[in-house]
Design an enzyme around this catalytic site. Structure first.
Site, PDB file in Angstrom:
ATOM      1  N   ASP A   1      27.808 -73.116 -29.499  1.00  0.00           N
ATOM      2  CA  ASP A   1      27.514 -73.789 -29.798  1.00  0.00           C
ATOM      3  C   ASP A   1      27.946 -74.620 -31.013  1.00  0.00           C
ATOM      4  OD1 ASP A   1      25.252 -75.773 -29.710  1.00  0.00           O
ATOM      5  OD2 ASP A   1      23.810 -74.469 -30.512  1.00  0.00           O
TER       6      ASP A   1
ATOM      7  N   LYS B   1      29.200 -69.869 -23.913  1.00  0.00           N
ATOM      8  CA  LYS B   1      29.397 -71.091 -24.359  1.00  0.00           C
ATOM      9  C   LYS B   1      28.829 -71.026 -25.478  1.00  0.00           C
ATOM     10  CE  LYS B   1      27.245 -75.449 -22.181  1.00  0.00           C
ATOM     11  NZ  LYS B   1      26.720 -76.059 -23.836  1.00  0.00           N
TER      12      LYS B   1
ATOM     13  N   GLU C   1      24.419 -70.021 -26.606  1.00  0.00           N
ATOM     14  CA  GLU C   1      23.767 -71.350 -25.251  1.00  0.00           C
ATOM     15  C   GLU C   1      23.674 -71.037 -24.165  1.00  0.00           C
ATOM     16  OE1 GLU C   1      26.376 -74.567 -26.183  1.00  0.00           O
ATOM     17  OE2 GLU C   1      24.550 -76.002 -25.762  1.00  0.00           O
TER      18      GLU C   1
END
Length: 251
Positions: free
Chosen positions: A29, A27, A163
């Site tokens: 950022d 994931k 993240e």
């Protein structure tokens, strides 16, 4: 070629998990973006369908050089010298035009050479995407994944300070504009102590102040580490402003 698509959204879940027929991606950022590539016409859009063409010319130029007839989706991130995504640096780049390294990580292929791919299983879409991404570019990158071992992948991602992780059903179709349980996000919740050094002026509906300006001591020197807007109630804002007011100074 479709236009102005709304991205498929992931549902938040609390814990990482291992599951057969699921894949796991980092994931990032950064800013999620859809890119429409049609010969020499390049359109780069935010998740809210705002143009990114003027904000990220480095990426649009790289897309022009690559330029298959396709609609792709990915995340625009800025990497620090260690190769770690840094959202604060990305925000500063948008304000000041300074950058260390911008990368557009592509994780989905929605349309390609006249063919709508949304109904294809995710793994098929990613396989086609991987086959067409230019291998030697530093700006456009294919977002790799692992299968089944989500717990170990999440642990590795958090150890690197990322993240979090996105978990996706390998056979999931692309459901534009839908928040689906076939895509799940597991966040790496991080916290740290910070010093309130000041605040910005309130704008719009925000009374008393806008955002807090935060700092942290590094080797005896107080350094700026970012802003935070917070999701406070009006009562909390009023109370916090009352506490800060006696400490306001002119220099």
């Amino acid at each position: 070629m479709p236009e102005d698509l709304k991205p498929m959204l992931a549902t938040l879940t609390k814990r990482p998990f291992d599951r057969k027929d699921w894949i796991y991606e980092s994931k990032w950022d950064g800013y999620r973006a859809l890119a429409y590539l049609n010969e020499n016409k390049i359109t780069l859009q935010s998740r809210n369908q705002l143009s990114f063409n003027q904000k990220f010319p480095l990426i649009t130029d790289a897309l022009k050089a690559w330029n298959p007839r396709a609609v792709v989706e990915g995340e625009i991130v800025e990497q620090d010298q260690a190769g770690k995504p840094d959202f604060q640096m990305l925000q500063q780049f948008l304000k000041r035009g300074k950058t260390t390294r911008l990368v557009y990580y592509l994780f989905d292929l929605i349309w390609y050479n006249g063919r709508d791919l949304k109904a294809l299983p995710l793994l098929e879409r990613k396989e086609i995407l991987r086959s067409i991404v230019t291998a030697d570019t530093e700006v456009i990158a294919y977002c790799a994944h692992i299968s089944e071992k989500g717990t170990a992948f999440f642990k590795a991602a958090t150890a690197k300070g990322l993240e979090g992780v996105l978990a996706k059903a390998a056979d999931s179709q692309y459901m534009a504009g839908t928040r689906s349980a076939d895509w799940l996000k597991i966040k790496n919740t991080r916290q740290m102590e910070a010093i309130i050094c000041g605040f910005t002026e309130g704008r719009g509906s925000r009374s008393h102040f806008g955002a807090l300006i935060l700092g942290k001591y590094e080797n005896g020197t107080l350094r700026y580490i970012g802003h935070t807007g917070g999701r406070w109630t009006e009562e909390t804002r009023k109370s916090l402003f009352k506490k800060m007011k006696p400490f306001i100074r002119k220099r």
